[in-house]
Write a protein that holds these residues in place. Sequence first.
Motif, PDB file in Angstrom:
ATOM      1  N   PRO A 243     -19.571  20.014  14.775  1.00 21.86           N
ATOM      2  CA  PRO A 243     -20.908  20.295  14.241  1.00 21.86           C
ATOM      3  C   PRO A 243     -22.022  19.690  15.081  1.00 21.86           C
ATOM      4  O   PRO A 243     -23.078  20.314  15.276  1.00 21.86           O
ATOM      5  N   LEU A 244     -21.803  18.468  15.595  1.00 20.91           N
ATOM      6  CA  LEU A 244     -22.824  17.827  16.425  1.00 20.91           C
ATOM      7  C   LEU A 244     -22.954  18.536  17.766  1.00 20.91           C
ATOM      8  O   LEU A 244     -24.053  18.623  18.324  1.00 20.91           O
ATOM      9  N   LEU A 245     -21.835  19.058  18.288  1.00 23.69           N
ATOM     10  CA  LEU A 245     -21.881  19.820  19.531  1.00 23.69           C
ATOM     11  C   LEU A 245     -22.681  21.107  19.327  1.00 23.69           C
ATOM     12  O   LEU A 245     -23.482  21.503  20.184  1.00 23.69           O
ATOM     13  N   LEU A 246     -22.487  21.740  18.185  1.00 22.18           N
ATOM     14  CA  LEU A 246     -23.241  22.947  17.864  1.00 22.18           C
ATOM     15  C   LEU A 246     -24.730  22.635  17.711  1.00 22.18           C
ATOM     16  O   LEU A 246     -25.589  23.393  18.178  1.00 22.18           O
ATOM     17  N   PHE A 247     -25.040  21.506  17.066  1.00 22.44           N
ATOM     18  CA  PHE A 247     -26.436  21.088  16.934  1.00 22.44           C
ATOM     19  C   PHE A 247     -27.068  20.852  18.310  1.00 22.44           C
ATOM     20  O   PHE A 247     -28.208  21.256  18.560  1.00 22.44           O
ATOM     21  N   ALA A 248     -26.319  20.184  19.194  1.00 23.58           N
ATOM     22  CA  ALA A 248     -26.839  19.893  20.535  1.00 23.58           C
ATOM     23  C   ALA A 248     -27.185  21.188  21.275  1.00 23.58           C
ATOM     24  O   ALA A 248     -28.155  21.243  22.033  1.00 23.58           O
ATOM     25  N   GLY A 249     -26.394  22.243  21.039  1.00 23.16           N
ATOM     26  CA  GLY A 249     -26.671  23.517  21.695  1.00 23.16           C
ATOM     27  C   GLY A 249     -27.868  24.245  21.116  1.00 23.16           C
ATOM     28  O   GLY A 249     -28.528  25.025  21.804  1.00 23.16           O
ATOM     29  N   LEU A 250     -28.185  23.984  19.838  1.00 23.04           N
ATOM     30  CA  LEU A 250     -29.275  24.693  19.161  1.00 23.04           C
ATOM     31  C   LEU A 250     -30.572  23.887  19.076  1.00 23.04           C
ATOM     32  O   LEU A 250     -31.605  24.431  18.704  1.00 23.04           O
ATOM     33  N   CYS A 251     -30.515  22.602  19.417  1.00 28.47           N
ATOM     34  CA  CYS A 251     -31.689  21.750  19.182  1.00 28.47           C
ATOM     35  C   CYS A 251     -32.872  22.106  20.070  1.00 28.47           C
ATOM     36  O   CYS A 251     -33.994  21.662  19.811  1.00 28.47           O
ATOM     37  N   PHE A 252     -32.640  22.914  21.139  1.00 24.68           N
ATOM     38  CA  PHE A 252     -33.768  23.347  21.967  1.00 24.68           C
ATOM     39  C   PHE A 252     -34.761  24.171  21.147  1.00 24.68           C
ATOM     40  O   PHE A 252     -35.938  24.260  21.473  1.00 24.68           O
ATOM     41  N   TRP A 253     -34.262  24.799  20.055  1.00 22.26           N
ATOM     42  CA  TRP A 253     -35.124  25.626  19.202  1.00 22.26           C
ATOM     43  C   TRP A 253     -36.025  24.773  18.318  1.00 22.26           C
ATOM     44  O   TRP A 253     -37.111  25.209  17.921  1.00 22.26           O
ATOM     45  N   LEU A 254     -35.596  23.548  18.029  1.00 21.88           N
ATOM     46  CA  LEU A 254     -36.342  22.689  17.111  1.00 21.88           C
ATOM     47  C   LEU A 254     -37.730  22.370  17.647  1.00 21.88           C
ATOM     48  O   LEU A 254     -37.877  21.933  18.795  1.00 21.88           O
ATOM     49  N   PRO A 255     -38.774  22.554  16.853  1.00 22.57           N
ATOM     50  CA  PRO A 255     -40.109  22.102  17.264  1.00 22.57           C
ATOM     51  C   PRO A 255     -40.323  20.647  16.844  1.00 22.57           C
ATOM     52  O   PRO A 255     -39.603  20.122  15.997  1.00 22.57           O
ATOM     53  N   GLU A 256     -41.296  20.022  17.452  1.00 22.17           N
ATOM     54  CA  GLU A 256     -41.698  18.696  16.977  1.00 22.17           C
ATOM     55  C   GLU A 256     -42.510  18.864  15.702  1.00 22.17           C
ATOM     56  O   GLU A 256     -43.141  19.896  15.493  1.00 22.17           O
ATOM     57  N   SER A 257     -42.462  17.869  14.848  1.00 22.61           N
ATOM     58  CA  SER A 257     -43.215  17.925  13.601  1.00 22.61           C
ATOM     59  C   SER A 257     -44.710  18.044  13.873  1.00 22.61           C
ATOM     60  O   SER A 257     -45.277  17.257  14.639  1.00 22.61           O
ATOM     61  N   ALA A 258     -45.360  19.046  13.258  1.00 26.26           N
ATOM     62  CA  ALA A 258     -46.804  19.217  13.423  1.00 26.26           C
ATOM     63  C   ALA A 258     -47.558  18.018  12.836  1.00 26.26           C
ATOM     64  O   ALA A 258     -48.621  17.644  13.347  1.00 26.26           O
ATOM     65  N   ARG A 259     -47.014  17.414  11.796  1.00 30.24           N
ATOM     66  CA  ARG A 259     -47.664  16.229  11.205  1.00 30.24           C
ATOM     67  C   ARG A 259     -47.660  15.081  12.209  1.00 30.24           C
ATOM     68  O   ARG A 259     -48.646  14.352  12.332  1.00 30.24           O
ATOM     69  N   TYR A 260     -46.538  14.908  12.902  1.00 27.98           N
ATOM     70  CA  TYR A 260     -46.478  13.849  13.914  1.00 27.98           C
ATOM     71  C   TYR A 260     -47.440  14.146  15.062  1.00 27.98           C
ATOM     72  O   TYR A 260     -48.142  13.247  15.540  1.00 27.98           O
ATOM     73  N   ASP A 261     -47.487  15.405  15.520  1.00 29.54           N
ATOM     74  CA  ASP A 261     -48.375  15.765  16.626  1.00 29.54           C
ATOM     75  C   ASP A 261     -49.835  15.508  16.279  1.00 29.54           C
ATOM     76  O   ASP A 261     -50.608  15.027  17.112  1.00 29.54           O
ATOM     77  N   VAL A 262     -50.226  15.828  15.049  1.00 26.09           N
ATOM     78  CA  VAL A 262     -51.608  15.589  14.624  1.00 26.09           C
ATOM     79  C   VAL A 262     -51.910  14.094  14.630  1.00 26.09           C
ATOM     80  O   VAL A 262     -52.968  13.652  15.082  1.00 26.09           O
ATOM     81  N   LEU A 263     -50.974  13.295  14.137  1.00 25.16           N
ATOM     82  CA  LEU A 263     -51.187  11.855  14.060  1.00 25.16           C
ATOM     83  C   LEU A 263     -51.229  11.214  15.446  1.00 25.16           C
ATOM     84  O   LEU A 263     -51.879  10.188  15.645  1.00 25.16           O
ATOM     85  N   SER A 264     -50.507  11.819  16.411  1.00 31.68           N
ATOM     86  CA  SER A 264     -50.500  11.282  17.766  1.00 31.68           C
ATOM     87  C   SER A 264     -51.586  11.909  18.637  1.00 31.68           C
ATOM     88  O   SER A 264     -51.671  11.627  19.830  1.00 31.68           O
ATOM     89  N   GLY A 265     -52.428  12.786  18.040  1.00 32.57           N
ATOM     90  CA  GLY A 265     -53.571  13.343  18.755  1.00 32.57           C
ATOM     91  C   GLY A 265     -53.302  14.633  19.502  1.00 32.57           C
ATOM     92  O   GLY A 265     -54.180  15.130  20.213  1.00 32.57           O
ATOM     93  N   ASN A 266     -52.113  15.214  19.369  1.00 31.15           N
ATOM     94  CA  ASN A 266     -51.777  16.464  20.074  1.00 31.15           C
ATOM     95  C   ASN A 266     -52.151  17.671  19.214  1.00 31.15           C
ATOM     96  O   ASN A 266     -51.286  18.358  18.668  1.00 31.15           O
ATOM     97  N   GLN A 267     -53.446  17.942  19.125  1.00 28.72           N
ATOM     98  CA  GLN A 267     -53.936  19.011  18.263  1.00 28.72           C
ATOM     99  C   GLN A 267     -53.420  20.377  18.696  1.00 28.72           C
ATOM    100  O   GLN A 267     -52.991  21.188  17.872  1.00 28.72           O
ATOM    101  N   GLU A 268     -53.470  20.644  20.013  1.00 23.85           N
ATOM    102  CA  GLU A 268     -53.053  21.959  20.512  1.00 23.85           C
ATOM    103  C   GLU A 268     -51.573  22.215  20.233  1.00 23.85           C
ATOM    104  O   GLU A 268     -51.172  23.313  19.828  1.00 23.85           O
TER     105      GLU A 268
END
Length: 538
Positions: A243-268
Amino acid sequence: IQPNFCAFRVVKFRRTGESSRSEEDGISGEHEVQIEGVRTELEPVELGDGAAVPKEFANPTDDTFMVEDAVEAIGFGKFQWKLSVITGLAWANAMEMMILSILAPQLHCEWRLPSWQVALLTSVVFVGMMSSSTLWGNISDQYGRKTGLKISVLWTLYYGILSGFAPIYSWILVLRGLVGFGIGGVPQSVTLYAEFLPMKARAKCILLIEVFWALGTVFEVLLAVVVMPTLGWRWLLILSALPLLLFAGLCFWLPESARYDVLSGNQEKALATLKRIATENGAPMPLGKLVVSRQEDRGKMRDLFTPHFRWTTLLLWFIWFSNAFSYYGLVLLTTEFFQAGDVCSISSRRQEVKAKCSLTCEYLTEEDYTDLLWTTLSEFPGVLVTLWVIDRIGRKKTMALSFLVFSFCSLLLFLCVGRNVLTVLLFIARAFISGGFQAAYVYTPEVYPTATRALGLGTCSGMARVGALITPFIAQVMLESSVYLTLLVYSGCCLLAALASCFLPIETKGRGLQESSHKEWGQEMVGRGSHSPGESQE
């Protein structure tokens, strides 16, 4: 447009963001969109709970919006379904935990290990988890949820596969400890997942990815039945990383949390993520400009002990400790009770076992695997019960109820009940204590702000591992002296945890996620329809 025969409706919706508004708007909390030259005595349309704002009226009167507004307006859709599966694959690391109960007796026989070395194989995994949970939380708050989760999963995958090639005991001891270090960061998948969920779906969805934990344990037992008699434990360790190997192959699709980006100043970057979710879900984006509330001091331990969160943090630490202490204690006690036949026979059996040589070898039988499977299946009813009550009675009461039922079942074990009644009591107790664990996983990410959410969850997870480390001394060592004192310890601990759940100062049911730790809790977002105008916001 010809107003004399075209019908327009007034759309009312409740605000969730912060923007400039009049005092009258602030009082009512609602806005009306009206078109000049058109009859205004038309029937208002109230949006249902959790419903997305229609495209033509998406945030029409706001010039700014927050991430919470966008998540609520976009709603639950295809993006969240994909995210559920991918984060669930990370959560299926339960296989790495379940394998301990299968690996220990096998190595005990194959390498002729004494009992204390077999027990150390389990303890070292919990030591690794306890020592790393806070670190992974800090990394996720400082450098992003996706970053922390990816590193921890790849770490677990790498050392999990290497464990299958361990030549001697000392090697596998070190490698399993490193696996535990990586597993300590996997709960951050809940942090990432929760930050993409609209309020009405959050509790149900977090509980449903907990199903992946139960599925992982069931799959591990079934895999062991097939692999152990033919390929042996080394291949079981390697295949358990699938399962972790499968996750590693699919994690490229995962976006970063928009809430975290806003808090770190990455509005765009945050805006691009939200637009991507809206496109995948086929929903409109709110109009206006995304509000950025940059906060540099993220993931600081002191923020967990501010006046607003100090009491919550201390109570949650005890609740998580009690959850793991009782859950893993029950797992250990179940084996002892089943082998003895009933509680009253446990003391005499312990004396017999004590007289045996510590090198006595007993391989797991088909009946043992069947018992493991049945006890594991009890977690599914726990998910269903928690799923049914958590949005009805709230998070705090759900945790309290789970602890109370577990405590009551523990006290009933004082009676000399037969094997069938014993099985039912243990089944109910495990279902509810696992349900309490799941409720804690819902509540904890909801109660902390984005700046410390991952750290808060990480420290709570670390306290749970402390409970898991201590519980063998009660469920195994104290059991030799008194079975009733052992049961009393678990029952009393859960009674105190039930009280701690009731004393938590914040109920998160029907509330949005707080963004900044510099604001009062609940200041930014109160759920649509969750409060009347005069209701307390504490």
